[in-house]
Design a protein around this motif. Structure first.
Motif, PDB file in Angstrom:
ATOM      1  N   ARG A 149       6.642  72.900  -8.316  1.00 22.75           N
ATOM      2  CA  ARG A 149       6.839  74.266  -8.812  1.00 22.75           C
ATOM      3  C   ARG A 149       7.597  74.263 -10.144  1.00 22.75           C
ATOM      4  O   ARG A 149       7.265  75.013 -11.065  1.00 22.75           O
ATOM      5  N   VAL A 202       5.190  73.326 -12.898  1.00 27.05           N
ATOM      6  CA  VAL A 202       4.250  74.397 -13.236  1.00 27.05           C
ATOM      7  C   VAL A 202       4.953  75.509 -14.018  1.00 27.05           C
ATOM      8  O   VAL A 202       4.367  76.107 -14.929  1.00 27.05           O
ATOM      9  N   ARG A 203       6.207  75.788 -13.696  1.00 24.88           N
ATOM     10  CA  ARG A 203       6.957  76.817 -14.428  1.00 24.88           C
ATOM     11  C   ARG A 203       7.361  76.319 -15.818  1.00 24.88           C
ATOM     12  O   ARG A 203       7.543  77.127 -16.732  1.00 24.88           O
ATOM     13  N   GLU A 211      -0.279  75.185 -23.091  1.00 27.07           N
ATOM     14  CA  GLU A 211      -0.997  76.108 -22.217  1.00 27.07           C
ATOM     15  C   GLU A 211      -1.310  75.398 -20.910  1.00 27.07           C
ATOM     16  O   GLU A 211      -1.866  74.300 -20.913  1.00 27.07           O
ATOM     17  N   PHE A 212      -0.922  76.004 -19.784  1.00 29.83           N
ATOM     18  CA  PHE A 212      -1.179  75.347 -18.507  1.00 29.83           C
ATOM     19  C   PHE A 212      -2.673  75.405 -18.198  1.00 29.83           C
ATOM     20  O   PHE A 212      -3.332  76.429 -18.422  1.00 29.83           O
ATOM     21  N   GLN A 223      -6.384  75.817 -16.748  1.00 28.66           N
ATOM     22  CA  GLN A 223      -7.003  76.803 -15.865  1.00 28.66           C
ATOM     23  C   GLN A 223      -7.414  76.156 -14.540  1.00 28.66           C
ATOM     24  O   GLN A 223      -7.476  76.820 -13.508  1.00 28.66           O
ATOM     25  N   ILE A 262       1.467  74.504  -6.459  1.00 27.80           N
ATOM     26  CA  ILE A 262       0.830  75.017  -7.681  1.00 27.80           C
ATOM     27  C   ILE A 262       0.409  76.468  -7.488  1.00 27.80           C
ATOM     28  O   ILE A 262       0.674  77.344  -8.326  1.00 27.80           O
ATOM     29  N   LYS A 263      -0.256  76.760  -6.378  1.00 30.37           N
ATOM     30  CA  LYS A 263      -0.752  78.113  -6.113  1.00 30.37           C
ATOM     31  C   LYS A 263       0.393  79.115  -5.948  1.00 30.37           C
ATOM     32  O   LYS A 263       0.247  80.291  -6.287  1.00 30.37           O
ATOM     33  N   VAL A 293       3.148  79.259  -7.597  1.00 29.19           N
ATOM     34  CA  VAL A 293       3.614  79.701  -8.916  1.00 29.19           C
ATOM     35  C   VAL A 293       2.482  80.320  -9.725  1.00 29.19           C
ATOM     36  O   VAL A 293       2.680  81.335 -10.407  1.00 29.19           O
ATOM     37  N   ARG A 294       1.292  79.743  -9.643  1.00 27.83           N
ATOM     38  CA  ARG A 294       0.161  80.212 -10.462  1.00 27.83           C
ATOM     39  C   ARG A 294      -1.050  80.472  -9.568  1.00 27.83           C
ATOM     40  O   ARG A 294      -1.977  79.661  -9.491  1.00 27.83           O
ATOM     41  N   ASP A 302      -3.458  82.209 -10.092  1.00 27.37           N
ATOM     42  CA  ASP A 302      -4.662  82.351 -10.917  1.00 27.37           C
ATOM     43  C   ASP A 302      -5.321  81.018 -11.237  1.00 27.37           C
ATOM     44  O   ASP A 302      -6.478  80.968 -11.668  1.00 27.37           O
ATOM     45  N   VAL A 303      -4.594  79.922 -11.031  1.00 27.55           N
ATOM     46  CA  VAL A 303      -5.129  78.592 -11.347  1.00 27.55           C
ATOM     47  C   VAL A 303      -6.043  78.122 -10.219  1.00 27.55           C
ATOM     48  O   VAL A 303      -5.742  78.313  -9.039  1.00 27.55           O
TER      49      VAL A 303
END
Length: 893
Positions: free
Chosen positions: A232, A235-236, A242-243, A245, A275-276, A278-279, A281-282
Motif C-alpha cells: 500500500r 502504491v501511494r 504515473e502509476f 493502469q 493494490i486494489k 489503494v487504487r 481503478d487499477v
C-alpha cells in the motif's frame, strides 16, 4: 518477390551520424547508415547512405542488397572516386546492405547494416486501442511505438525499501515526488510488474541467501500485515510519474518462491488485495507464471491456484506463454486453447487475458532452444496472428532490445543493440499495420496440418494471414483480393489464376467488403483414417477437398496413409463460405519412443505410450527394427477403447558405445481395420560402473571405442587418431578415462583455446532426465549444464570451464577442483579425469538407474597442421553447435 533498388552516385560528403563505420590502419574508412534512428523508415521507401571518408583514394568495390531470406536483390559496382552513394530502398520490407571497398593500396574494408521500411506510422487512436505490445527492456520506447505497439512493461520492486518506508501507507503523509523522466516518453499503455523479491527485513533472509542472478528467493513474510502495508505504501508513493493502469502482481513468482503452496497463494493474494485497496481503478492481473500450466508436478499450476481461490483476487489473467523454441502452431497455441477451455469450465471465461512475455531467441546460451533470425521473424507473425485469433486483450512480445550479460537472453531482441532491425522488427510492424484495428470475429482455418489461414473482420475489408509450416506449396485464393504483402511488407503480385506460393513466411491478404466473405463454420468432425464420415450436406459448388481425401456423395473418406492432424473443407455458398473442420486421427496414437535403463534391468528398454481412440479392442504388436542388428519384438497385447498403456521392448545384446538407428513400429488391428505407426529412433548406450575406491579399477571396466561415432573436420585414419572411453562413479564424483591413440601429441595453446590442438572437451548435464522448464533461474531451463576441457602434457595439465549455467560456477576460467592427469606412452595419450559432484552443481551423487547427459569431443592437431581442426565426437552438442539437447545418456549402473 524482387525488390528493385536504385543507387544514385554523388560527390556530396555527408556526416556519419548514426552510421556503422568500419576501419583499419590503412584500409578505407567507410560509413553505412542513414539519418533515421536504427535505419527505420516510416514511409513506403527509404534511403541508406554509403560514405567513403579516409584512405579511400581510388576506391572501388561493390554494394550488395539482400532480403530477410538472404536472397540477393541487387548488386552494384562502386565507381572510383565517388565519395557518397545514396542507396534507395524503393518499397516496404527488410534489407541487409553490405559494402566492400578497396583502395589503390589494395586495402579492403567490408561493412554491413540492416534497415526496415515499414510504412507510415499507425494512427495513434488505432495503436492505443490495439492488443499488441513489445517490452522494450533496454531499448528506446519510441521505437516500439513506431513499430505499432501499444503495451509495454514496467518493472517495479519492493526489495530495497527500509522499514521506515511503511509510513507512506498513511494517507496523511505526503508522497515524495518521483524523479522526472530523462526525456519525454512515447505514449504507451504500461503494465507494471513487481519483481526482484522482498526486503530482507520482511522475510528474515540475509544477503547470503541471494544466490540467484535475477530475482531473490522469495518466501512468506515474517508479518503478513507488514507485507500488505509495504505494498500500500508503494502504491501511494510510487517512484513513477504515473502509476500503471495495469499491474502484473508478480513476475514469474513460481521460480523464486521457497515455501508451501498455501503461503504462495496467500502471498500473491495479499499483494493483489493491497493494490486494489489503494487504487480500485487499477486492473490487477495474476498470477504471472512463466508458462501456461494448468497442472504441474513440480510447482503449483492454474488448476490448484483456482482451487485455492487465487484467481478471485485478480481482475484479469496474466501469464507468460514461452515454449522451448517450438513453432507457434504447436504447444504454444495449444496451451492457450487449453487455458481458454479451463476458464470457461470454471466460469471465468470473461476474464481479460494478458500475455506479457513470450518470444524466441536467435542465439544459444539461455534456457530456450535458439532459432535463426528468419524463423524468429516468422514466429513473431504467426504467434501474434494466432493470439489475435484467440481474442486476447494483450499480446506483448519479448522483446525490443535486451542488453543482458547472457548472449542467449540478448538473442530474444528483435533489434540489434544499435537499434538497427532484425527481420523480426519489420515483421512485427507488418502485423501491427494489418491487425491493430481488427474487429469482430476471427477464424483460424487449418486447411491441412501445415496450411493455416486466419481470417479477420475489419471495418472496410476482410483480412487474412496465410502460411504453410511445412515449406513451399501453392494455394488458390478465394474471391478477388485487393492487396497482398509479404511478411515484412513487400508487395506481391497476384497471378491471374489466383494462385499464390505459400511458405513458413506468412502472407497478408485483404478483400473488399463488397465481396461476401462471411464464414459459416460447421462443427468439427473426427475421422479415423482408413474410414469414412458423413458430411451431412453437399454444397452446390462442391467441396474443395485437401489432398489424401475423397468425397463421394455426402461421404468423406481418408485412406489409411493420411497424415493425422487438422484439415478443412471449403465450399462457396450464396451467403459466403462454408467451412467443415476435420480432425483426422489414428485408431491408436503412439508417442515417440524413449530409452531407459533401470538399475534392476539387465538391458536397456525402449518404450512408448499408446492411447486408443478406437471403439472396441485393438490387437497390438510392437517392434523395434535396429539397423545392422535385428528386429526386437514386444509381447502381443490388447488395448481397450479409451485406454492408455505403455508399450516396452527390452533390447538385449547391444554393444556399448555403438550408434544404433532404426524404427519403432506399432501395428493395431481392430474392427476389420489395420493401422500402422512408425517412429524413427537413434541411440547409443553407455554404462557408468559404480566404485567405492578412490581410483576405479579400470582394468575391469570395458573401454568403449568411439572412433567411428562421428569424426569431424579433415579426413584421417584410425592410425592418425582413435579413442576409447571408460567411466565410473562414486559418492564423491564422476570418473572418466579417455585414451587417445595419436601418433603426434601437440598442445601449446592457452587453456581457453586448448580445443585448437590436442585436448578433450566434455559436455555434461546432470539433469538430463528432468523436464526442461522455461525461465528457471537456476541452470539451462532447470538443468545444470557445463562444458569442461582438459589438455596439456604429462606434468603440465590444463583445465577450463567454457560453459556453465550456474552463477556460483562461473564460465571462462580454470577449475582447480577438476582432478586430472595426462600420461603419454607408445603413441597413446591417457586422460584421467575426476569431476567432484560439487563442480557439476550437485551435493550428492545421482541414483543408480538414472543418467547424466554427456558429449565428448577429442580434437587432434599434428605438427604443421595446427590450423586444421579435426577430431572425434561421442554424441553431438559441442563441435557444430552448443546444444545440450543433443547430449547422450550415460547410465549409472
Amino acid at each position: 518477390m524482387l525488390r528493385t533498388t536504385l543507387v544514385y552516385l554523388s560527390l556530396l560528403l555527408l556526416p556519419a551520424t548514426g552510421f556503422t563505420e568500419a576501419a583499419s590502419t590503412s584500409a578505407p574508412v567507410i560509413a553505412l547508415g542513414s539519418a533515421n534512428k536504427g535505419n527505420i523508415f516510416l514511409a513506403d521507401e527509404g534511403e541508406m547512405i554509403l560514405t567513403l571518408t579516409k584512405n579511400s583514394e581510388g576506391a572501388h568495390g561493390t554494394v550488395t542488397l539482400t532480403d530477410e531470406n538472404g536472397d540477393e536483390l541487387d548488386r552494384w559496382d562502386i565507381p572510383k572516386d565517388q565519395a557518397t552513394i545514396p542507396i534507395l530502398l524503393p518499397e516496404k520490407g527488410f534489407y541487409r546492405v553490405m559494402a566492400t571497398v578497396t583502395n589503390t593500396a589494395n586495402q579492403t574494408t567490408t561493412t554491413e547494416a540492416t534497415a526496415a521500411v515499414i510504412g507510415p506510422e499507425l494512427d495513434e487512436a488505432v495503436r492505443m486501442n490495439s492488443h499488441l505490445g513489445i517490452w522494450n527492456v533496454n531499448g528506446d520506447s519510441d521505437m516500439m511505438a513506431i513499430a505499432g505497439a501499444r503495451y509495454n512493461r514496467k518493472m517495479m520492486s519492493l526489495r530495497n525499501y527500509e522499514k521506515d518506508f511503511l509510513r507512506f501507507d498513511d494517507p496523511a503523509v505526503d508522497p515524495e515526488p518521483p524523479a522526472p523522466p530523462a526525456k519525454p516518453e512515447a505514449k504507451l499503455t504500461k503494465v507494471g510488474v513487481f519483481s526482484f523479491g522482498l526486503p530482507y527485513w520482511l522475510t528474515g533472509r540475509s544477503e547470503e541467501d541471494n544466490k540467484r542472478h535475477f530475482g531473490k528467493p522469495t518466501s512468506a513474510p515474517l508479518d503478513w500485515d507488514e507485507l500488505s502495508t509495504l505494498v500500500r505504501a508503494y502504491v501511494r508513493n510510487p517512484p513513477l510519474p504515473e502509476f500503471p493502469q495495469y499491474v502484473e502482481v508478480y513476475n514469474e513468482p513460481e521460480w523464486q518462491w521457497e515455501g508451501s503452496d498455501e503461503d504462495f497463494v496467500r502471498f500473491l493474494a495479499t499483494v493483489a488485495d493491497a493494490i486494489k485497496e489503494v487504487r480500485p481503478d487499477v486492473q490487477v492481473l495474476g498470477p504471472g507464471f512463466s508458462q501456461v500450466r494448468l497442472e504441474d508436478s513440480n510447482r503449483i499450476g492454474l488448476e490448484r491456484a483456482y482451487e485455492m481461490g487465487l484467481l478471485d483476487h485478480f481482475d484479469g489473467i496474466v501469464l507468460h506463454c514461452y515454449v522451448d523454441g517450438s513453432a507457434p502452431e504447436g504447444q504454444f497455441i495449444q496451451n492457450i486453447i487449453d487455458l481458454k477451455a479451463f476458464l470457461k469450465r470454471i466460469g471465468k471465461d470473461d476474464m481479460p487475458l494478458h500475455f506479457t512475455e513470450f518470444g524466441w531467441t536467435t542465439v544459444a546460451g539461455t534456457w530456450q532452444r535458439p532459432v535463426d533470425e528468419l524463423t524468429q521473424a516468422q514466429y513473431v507473425v504467426r504467434s501474434l496472428t494466432l493470439l489475435s485469433a484467440m481474442g486476447v486483450d494483450n499480446a506483448t512480445y519479448f522483446c525490443y532490445i535486451n542488453n543482458s550479460w547472457n548472449q542467449g537472453e540478448r538473442g530474444f531482441s528483435i533489434a540489434h543493440k544499435d537499434a538497427t532491425p532484425k527481420p523480426a522488427y519489420a515483421a512485427y510492424a507488418q502485423v501491427a499495420h494489418w491487425l491493430a484495428d481488427i474487429k469482430g470475429e476471427a477464424h483460424w482455418l487449418r486447411i491441412t496440418p501445415s496450411v493455416n489461414l486466419v481470417l479477420f473482420d475489419k471495418d472496410e475489408e476482410y483480412v487474412a494471414v496465410l502460411w504453410d509450416t511445412g515449406g513451399e506449396s501453392r494455394f488458390t485464393l478465394p474471391g478477388h483480393p485487393s492487396k497482398i504483402e509479404d511478411m515484412t511488407g513487400g508487395g506481391v503480385v497476384l497471378p491471374a489464376n489466383g494462385e499464390v506460393v505459400l511458405s513458413p513466411s506468412p502472407l497478408f491478404i485483404s478483400w473488399p467488403k463488397s465481396e461476401d466473405f462471411q464464414v459459416t463454420e460447421a462443427p468439427v468432425l473426427t475421422l479415423m483414417r482408413g474410414n469414412a464420415v458423413d458430411l451431412g450436406t453437399s454444397p452446390k459448388a462442391g467441396w474443395l477437398v485437401p489432398a489424401h481425401m475423397h468425397v463421394k456423395g455426402d461421404q468423406l473418406s481418408a485412406p489409411s496413409e493420411t497424415p493425422i492432424g487438422p484439415y478443412l473443407l471449403l465450399a462457396q455458398t450464396e451467403n459466403g463460405w462454408l467451412t467443415q473442420p476435420l480432425e483426422v486421427i489414428a485408431p491408436l496414437m503412439v508417442s515417440a519412443p524413449k530409452l531407459s535403463w533401470p538399475a534392476d534391468s539387465p538391458e536397456p528398454i525402449l518404450s512408448a505410450e499408446a492411447e486408443s481412440f478406437a471403439s472396441g479392442l485393438l490387437d497390438i504388436r510392437d517392434s523395434a527394427r535396429v539397423s545392422g542388428l535385428r528386429t526386437f519384438f514386444g509381447e502381443p497385447t490388447q488395448i481397450d477403447e479409451s485406454e492408455t498403456r505403455e508399450l516396452s521392448i527390452p533390447l538385449p545384446g547391444l554393444s556399448l558405445g555403438k550408434r544404433y538407428q532404426g524404427e519403432f513400429e506399432v501395428v493395431s488391428v481392430g474392427s476389420g481395420q489395420r493401422d500402422r505407426f512408425v517412429h524413427p529412433f537413434s541411440f547409443t548406450v553407455l554404462a557408468c560402473e559404480p566404485t567405492t575406491s578412490l581410483t576405479p579399477a579400470w582394468s575391469s571396466i570395458p573401454a568403449i571405442d568411439f572412433s567411428d561415432w562421428a569424426p569431424y573436420g579433415d579426413s584421417f585414419t584410425a592410425d592418425d587418431c582413435s579413442a576409447t572411453l571408460q567411466s565410473s562413479y562414486s559418492d564423491r564424483g564422476l570418473y572418466l578415462r579417455v585414451q587417445v591413440r595419436d601418433d603426434n601429441h601437440q598442445q601449446e595453446a592457452t587453456p581457453e583455446k586448448m580445443w585448437s590442438q590436442d585436448a578433450i572437451q566434455i559436455g555434461l548435464d546432470i539433469d538430463i532426465d528432468k523436464p526442461w522448464n522455461a525461465n528457471e533461474f537456476h541452470g539451462l531451463k532447470g538443468h545444470r549444464v557445463f562444458e569442461y576441457g582438459v589438455g596439456g602434457n604429462p606434468g603440465n595439465v590444463m583445465t577450463w570451464r567454457w560453459i556453465s549455467y550456474l552463477q556460483d560456477l562461473p564460465s571462462g576460467q580454470s577449475e582447480p577442483r577438476l582432478k586430472t592427469s595426462i600420461e603419454r606412452s607408445g603413441g597413446v595419450t591417457t586422460y584421467n579425469i575426476f569431476f567432484p559432484w560439487e563442480i557439476l552443481g550437485a551435493r550428492t551423487a545421482p541414483k543408480a538407474g538414472s543418467s547424466i547427459g554427456i558429449a565428448l569431443a577429442v580434437s587432434d592437431a599434428d605438427t604443421g597442421e595446427a590450423n586444421k581442426r579435426r577430431g572425434l565426437t561421442l554424441f553431438s552438442g559441442i563441435v557444430d553447435k552448443k546444444d545440450p539437447e543433443e547430449f547422450g545418456h550415460l547410465w549409472l549402473r
